[in-house]
Design a protein around this motif. Structure first.
Motif, PDB file in Angstrom:
ATOM      1  N   ALA A  90       0.855  -1.187   0.000  1.00 12.70           N
ATOM      2  CA  ALA A  90       0.000   0.000   0.000  1.00 12.70           C
ATOM      3  C   ALA A  90       0.887   1.231   0.000  1.00 12.70           C
ATOM      4  O   ALA A  90       1.873   1.306   0.735  1.00 12.70           O
ATOM      5  CB  ALA A  90      -0.904   0.003   1.227  1.00 12.70           C
ATOM      6  N   MET A  91       0.529   2.197  -0.858  1.00  9.09           N
ATOM      7  CA  MET A  91       1.291   3.442  -0.972  1.00  9.09           C
ATOM      8  C   MET A  91       0.335   4.613  -0.779  1.00  9.09           C
ATOM      9  O   MET A  91      -0.823   4.556  -1.202  1.00  9.09           O
ATOM     10  CB  MET A  91       1.990   3.526  -2.330  1.00  9.09           C
ATOM     11  CG  MET A  91       2.890   2.347  -2.642  1.00  9.09           C
ATOM     12  SD  MET A  91       3.756   2.483  -4.241  1.00  9.09           S
ATOM     13  CE  MET A  91       5.000   3.742  -3.854  1.00  9.09           C
ATOM     14  N   GLU A  92       0.834   5.667  -0.143  1.00  9.28           N
ATOM     15  CA  GLU A  92      -0.010   6.837   0.139  1.00  9.28           C
ATOM     16  C   GLU A  92       0.666   8.110  -0.333  1.00  9.28           C
ATOM     17  O   GLU A  92       1.901   8.194  -0.417  1.00  9.28           O
ATOM     18  CB  GLU A  92      -0.286   6.943   1.643  1.00  9.28           C
ATOM     19  CG  GLU A  92      -1.131   5.822   2.202  1.00  9.28           C
ATOM     20  CD  GLU A  92      -1.373   5.975   3.681  1.00  9.28           C
ATOM     21  OE1 GLU A  92      -0.727   6.850   4.317  1.00  9.28           O
ATOM     22  OE2 GLU A  92      -2.199   5.219   4.228  1.00  9.28           O
ATOM     23  N   ARG A  93      -0.187   9.097  -0.628  1.00  9.60           N
ATOM     24  CA  ARG A  93       0.281  10.427  -1.000  1.00  9.60           C
ATOM     25  C   ARG A  93      -0.605  11.458  -0.338  1.00  9.60           C
ATOM     26  O   ARG A  93      -1.839  11.359  -0.419  1.00  9.60           O
ATOM     27  CB  ARG A  93       0.215  10.616  -2.522  1.00  9.60           C
ATOM     28  CG  ARG A  93       0.804  11.939  -3.004  1.00  9.60           C
ATOM     29  CD  ARG A  93       0.385  12.253  -4.421  1.00  9.60           C
ATOM     30  NE  ARG A  93       1.210  13.286  -5.023  1.00  9.60           N
ATOM     31  CZ  ARG A  93       1.112  14.599  -4.784  1.00  9.60           C
ATOM     32  NH1 ARG A  93       0.191  15.030  -3.913  1.00  9.60           N
ATOM     33  NH2 ARG A  93       1.895  15.460  -5.394  1.00  9.60           N
ATOM     34  N   PRO A  94      -0.024  12.459   0.337  1.00 11.39           N
ATOM     35  CA  PRO A  94      -0.870  13.506   0.928  1.00 11.39           C
ATOM     36  C   PRO A  94      -1.431  14.409  -0.159  1.00 11.39           C
ATOM     37  O   PRO A  94      -0.850  14.574  -1.233  1.00 11.39           O
ATOM     38  CB  PRO A  94       0.101  14.270   1.834  1.00 11.39           C
ATOM     39  CG  PRO A  94       1.444  14.065   1.197  1.00 11.39           C
ATOM     40  CD  PRO A  94       1.407  12.679   0.619  1.00 11.39           C
ATOM     41  N   LEU A  95      -2.574  15.008   0.141  1.00  8.07           N
ATOM     42  CA  LEU A  95      -3.173  16.000  -0.752  1.00  8.07           C
ATOM     43  C   LEU A  95      -3.370  17.300   0.004  1.00  8.07           C
ATOM     44  O   LEU A  95      -3.797  17.277   1.165  1.00  8.07           O
ATOM     45  CB  LEU A  95      -4.525  15.502  -1.285  1.00  8.07           C
ATOM     46  CG  LEU A  95      -4.493  14.360  -2.300  1.00  8.07           C
ATOM     47  CD1 LEU A  95      -5.915  13.996  -2.707  1.00  8.07           C
ATOM     48  CD2 LEU A  95      -3.673  14.716  -3.532  1.00  8.07           C
ATOM     49  N   PRO A  96      -3.029  18.456  -0.608  1.00  9.67           N
ATOM     50  CA  PRO A  96      -2.553  18.555  -1.992  1.00  9.67           C
ATOM     51  C   PRO A  96      -1.124  18.071  -2.186  1.00  9.67           C
ATOM     52  O   PRO A  96      -0.758  17.668  -3.277  1.00  9.67           O
ATOM     53  CB  PRO A  96      -2.685  20.039  -2.316  1.00  9.67           C
ATOM     54  CG  PRO A  96      -2.566  20.702  -0.986  1.00  9.67           C
ATOM     55  CD  PRO A  96      -3.222  19.788  -0.006  1.00  9.67           C
ATOM     56  N   LEU A 126      -5.705  12.646   1.754  1.00 11.40           N
ATOM     57  CA  LEU A 126      -4.821  11.521   1.482  1.00 11.40           C
ATOM     58  C   LEU A 126      -5.390  10.712   0.323  1.00 11.40           C
ATOM     59  O   LEU A 126      -6.602  10.587   0.168  1.00 11.40           O
ATOM     60  CB  LEU A 126      -4.733  10.633   2.727  1.00 11.40           C
ATOM     61  CG  LEU A 126      -3.750   9.480   2.735  1.00 11.40           C
ATOM     62  CD1 LEU A 126      -2.318  10.025   2.851  1.00 11.40           C
ATOM     63  CD2 LEU A 126      -4.039   8.544   3.912  1.00 11.40           C
ATOM     64  N   VAL A 127      -4.489  10.160  -0.493  1.00 13.16           N
ATOM     65  CA  VAL A 127      -4.892   9.220  -1.534  1.00 13.16           C
ATOM     66  C   VAL A 127      -4.028   7.971  -1.392  1.00 13.16           C
ATOM     67  O   VAL A 127      -2.833   8.060  -1.103  1.00 13.16           O
ATOM     68  CB  VAL A 127      -4.783   9.834  -2.940  1.00 13.16           C
ATOM     69  CG1 VAL A 127      -3.353  10.255  -3.246  1.00 13.16           C
ATOM     70  CG2 VAL A 127      -5.296   8.873  -4.011  1.00 13.16           C
ATOM     71  N   GLU A 128      -4.644   6.810  -1.553  1.00 13.65           N
ATOM     72  CA  GLU A 128      -3.942   5.541  -1.371  1.00 13.65           C
ATOM     73  C   GLU A 128      -4.179   4.646  -2.576  1.00 13.65           C
ATOM     74  O   GLU A 128      -5.219   4.720  -3.242  1.00 13.65           O
ATOM     75  CB  GLU A 128      -4.408   4.841  -0.094  1.00 13.65           C
ATOM     76  CG  GLU A 128      -3.705   3.513   0.192  1.00 13.65           C
ATOM     77  CD  GLU A 128      -4.123   2.872   1.495  1.00 13.65           C
ATOM     78  OE1 GLU A 128      -4.528   1.700   1.472  1.00 13.65           O
ATOM     79  OE2 GLU A 128      -4.045   3.558   2.544  1.00 13.65           O
ATOM     80  N   LEU A 129      -3.227   3.794  -2.858  1.00 13.32           N
ATOM     81  CA  LEU A 129      -3.368   2.742  -3.858  1.00 13.32           C
ATOM     82  C   LEU A 129      -2.510   1.565  -3.430  1.00 13.32           C
ATOM     83  O   LEU A 129      -1.771   1.644  -2.458  1.00 13.32           O
ATOM     84  CB  LEU A 129      -2.994   3.235  -5.259  1.00 13.32           C
ATOM     85  CG  LEU A 129      -1.677   3.987  -5.475  1.00 13.32           C
ATOM     86  CD1 LEU A 129      -0.464   3.080  -5.379  1.00 13.32           C
ATOM     87  CD2 LEU A 129      -1.688   4.691  -6.819  1.00 13.32           C
ATOM     88  N   GLU A 130      -2.612   0.473  -4.175  1.00  6.06           N
ATOM     89  CA  GLU A 130      -1.850  -0.724  -3.844  1.00  6.06           C
ATOM     90  C   GLU A 130      -1.140  -1.229  -5.086  1.00  6.06           C
ATOM     91  O   GLU A 130      -1.695  -1.196  -6.189  1.00  6.06           O
ATOM     92  CB  GLU A 130      -2.797  -1.802  -3.301  1.00  6.06           C
ATOM     93  CG  GLU A 130      -2.090  -3.000  -2.684  1.00  6.06           C
ATOM     94  CD  GLU A 130      -3.068  -3.949  -2.020  1.00  6.06           C
ATOM     95  OE1 GLU A 130      -3.099  -4.021  -0.778  1.00  6.06           O
ATOM     96  OE2 GLU A 130      -3.827  -4.622  -2.766  1.00  6.06           O
ATOM     97  N   VAL A 131       0.079  -1.705  -4.911  1.00 10.68           N
ATOM     98  CA  VAL A 131       0.868  -2.173  -6.041  1.00 10.68           C
ATOM     99  C   VAL A 131       1.395  -3.576  -5.770  1.00 10.68           C
ATOM    100  O   VAL A 131       1.829  -3.893  -4.657  1.00 10.68           O
ATOM    101  CB  VAL A 131       2.034  -1.203  -6.347  1.00 10.68           C
ATOM    102  CG1 VAL A 131       2.979  -1.081  -5.162  1.00 10.68           C
ATOM    103  CG2 VAL A 131       2.799  -1.641  -7.586  1.00 10.68           C
ATOM    104  N   ASP A 132       1.318  -4.417  -6.776  1.00  6.32           N
ATOM    105  CA  ASP A 132       1.919  -5.746  -6.739  1.00  6.32           C
ATOM    106  C   ASP A 132       3.429  -5.565  -6.695  1.00  6.32           C
ATOM    107  O   ASP A 132       4.017  -4.875  -7.529  1.00  6.32           O
ATOM    108  CB  ASP A 132       1.495  -6.492  -8.016  1.00  6.32           C
ATOM    109  CG  ASP A 132       2.009  -7.920  -8.080  1.00  6.32           C
ATOM    110  OD1 ASP A 132       3.008  -8.223  -7.419  1.00  6.32           O
ATOM    111  OD2 ASP A 132       1.403  -8.718  -8.827  1.00  6.32           O
ATOM    112  N   SER A 133       4.080  -6.192  -5.723  1.00  9.61           N
ATOM    113  CA  SER A 133       5.517  -5.994  -5.551  1.00  9.61           C
ATOM    114  C   SER A 133       6.321  -6.503  -6.735  1.00  9.61           C
ATOM    115  O   SER A 133       7.466  -6.092  -6.941  1.00  9.61           O
ATOM    116  CB  SER A 133       6.002  -6.693  -4.282  1.00  9.61           C
ATOM    117  OG  SER A 133       5.755  -8.090  -4.363  1.00  9.61           O
ATOM    118  N   ALA A 134       5.719  -7.401  -7.527  1.00 14.77           N
ATOM    119  CA  ALA A 134       6.419  -7.937  -8.693  1.00 14.77           C
ATOM    120  C   ALA A 134       5.771  -7.468  -9.988  1.00 14.77           C
ATOM    121  O   ALA A 134       5.861  -8.134 -11.012  1.00 14.77           O
ATOM    122  CB  ALA A 134       6.438  -9.460  -8.639  1.00 14.77           C
TER     123      ALA A 134
END
Length: 314
Positions: free
Chosen positions: A153-159, A277-285
């Motif tokens: 899971a990865m996050e980014r603050p907004l703005p 905040l905005v979040e998404l998820e990424v497959d490690s591979a």
């Protein structure tokens, strides 16, 4: 107190939400849901709560639950029939064999349903292993499951930091683009681990669900109107936006379209003032290097969870 076993139903969603959100905090998954969100899950296409769920009660308190899902499509690459078993046990009731009993009940049901929907196909049982400290991991290992994939899971603050300028190839998602976007998704995810084609019924339920945020979903279009890349946005937590899907058709890769659609969703979310905040998820591979793309737009990793699986003998 003797435990009472039943199944999930509309009357249980409030207690179900309370347990789910407790587990999200205790186990560190941060996967929070309102009762209304869970009520929608009871009506998912292909899911029968009476046979595909369990609810374990101690008096009036829900202390454990399980859900079983068997998609109506096989995985793109392996042709597996997927049997996903999810759920959890209240921290005060762990160590009493409840989780083992739920797996004992759910696995045969999942195998039978997979055989019914996909005769002759190899069957893969799946379950979340949560974060590294999750107590379910030893149980899964004992039952023959192995970690097969890790998701971050990865996050980014907004703005947050300034975002790139908008790309003219990107337009807002609209309902008339739903089918074209589904077709683009099935093409884009054909190379992603463990995924299979999404049916029109499941795609419709996703975009008509209460969590879907049309205003922050974006697509990149070809001149003929074909969707080349897309993002879908959802929301379950106040002032937090979740990017559920980011994809680019195989033939359209290498043009910066994934970055363009994701950036457009972020700009729209930041401009709205509705999110911190905005979040998404990424497959490690991920074979397309999605993690690097997300990092370039300000996302940082916050936790990693594992998927455990067991392939049943034919």
């Amino acid at each position: 107190m003797a435990l009472r076993w039943s199944t999930l139903d509309p009357e249980s969603v409030t207690a179900w939400a309370e347990l789910t959100n407790l587990l999200a905090r205790v186990d560190g998954t941060e996967e929070f849901y309102d009762a209304e969100d869970l009520a929608e899950e009871l009506t998912e296409h292909g899911f029968s709560p009476a046979s595909d769920s369990l609810a374990v009660w101690a008096g009036e308190m829900l202390v454990a639950y399980a859900q079983l899902r068997v998609p109506t499509s096989l995985t793109h690459a392996e042709g597996y029939a997927r049997v996903s078993i999810g759920g959890g046990v209240h921290p005060d009731y762990r160590g009493q064999g409840i989780a083992s009993e739920m797996f004992d009940r759910m696995e045969p049901r999942g195998e039978a349903l997979a055989q019914e929907r996909h005769p002759g196909a190899p069957i893969q049982l799946r379950a979340s292993g949560g974060v590294e400290s999750d107590p379910v991991r030893p149980l899964l290992t004992e039952r023959g499951y192995e970690p097969v994939r890790y998701f971050t899971a990865m996050e980014r603050p907004l703005p947050g930091a300034d975002l790139p300028a908008l790309d003219s190839r990107v337009v807002p998602f609209t309902p008339d683009l739903a089918e074209a976007t589904r077709l683009a998704h099935n093409d884009a995810f054909a190379s992603h681990w463990g995924s299979g084609p999404v049916t029109p019924e499941h795609w419709r339920q996703m975009r008509e669900g209460r969590s879907f945020r049309t205003a922050f979903s974006r697509v990149a279009l070809a001149e003929d109107g074909e969707v080349l890349a897309y993002t879908t946005a959802q929301q379950w937590v106040d002032r937090e936006l979740y990017i559920g899907l980011v994809g680019t058709r195989t033939a359209a890769r290498g043009r910066g379209l994934a970055r363009a659609v994701l950036n457009a969703s972020l700009v729209a979310a930041a401009d709205s003032g509705e999110f911190d905040l905005v979040e998404l998820e990424v497959d490690s591979a991920n074979p397309q290097g999605a993690g690097a793309l997300y990092a370039s737009l300000g996302f940082e990793p916050v936790r990693t969870t594992a998927v455990f699986a067991r392939l049943l003998p034919r």
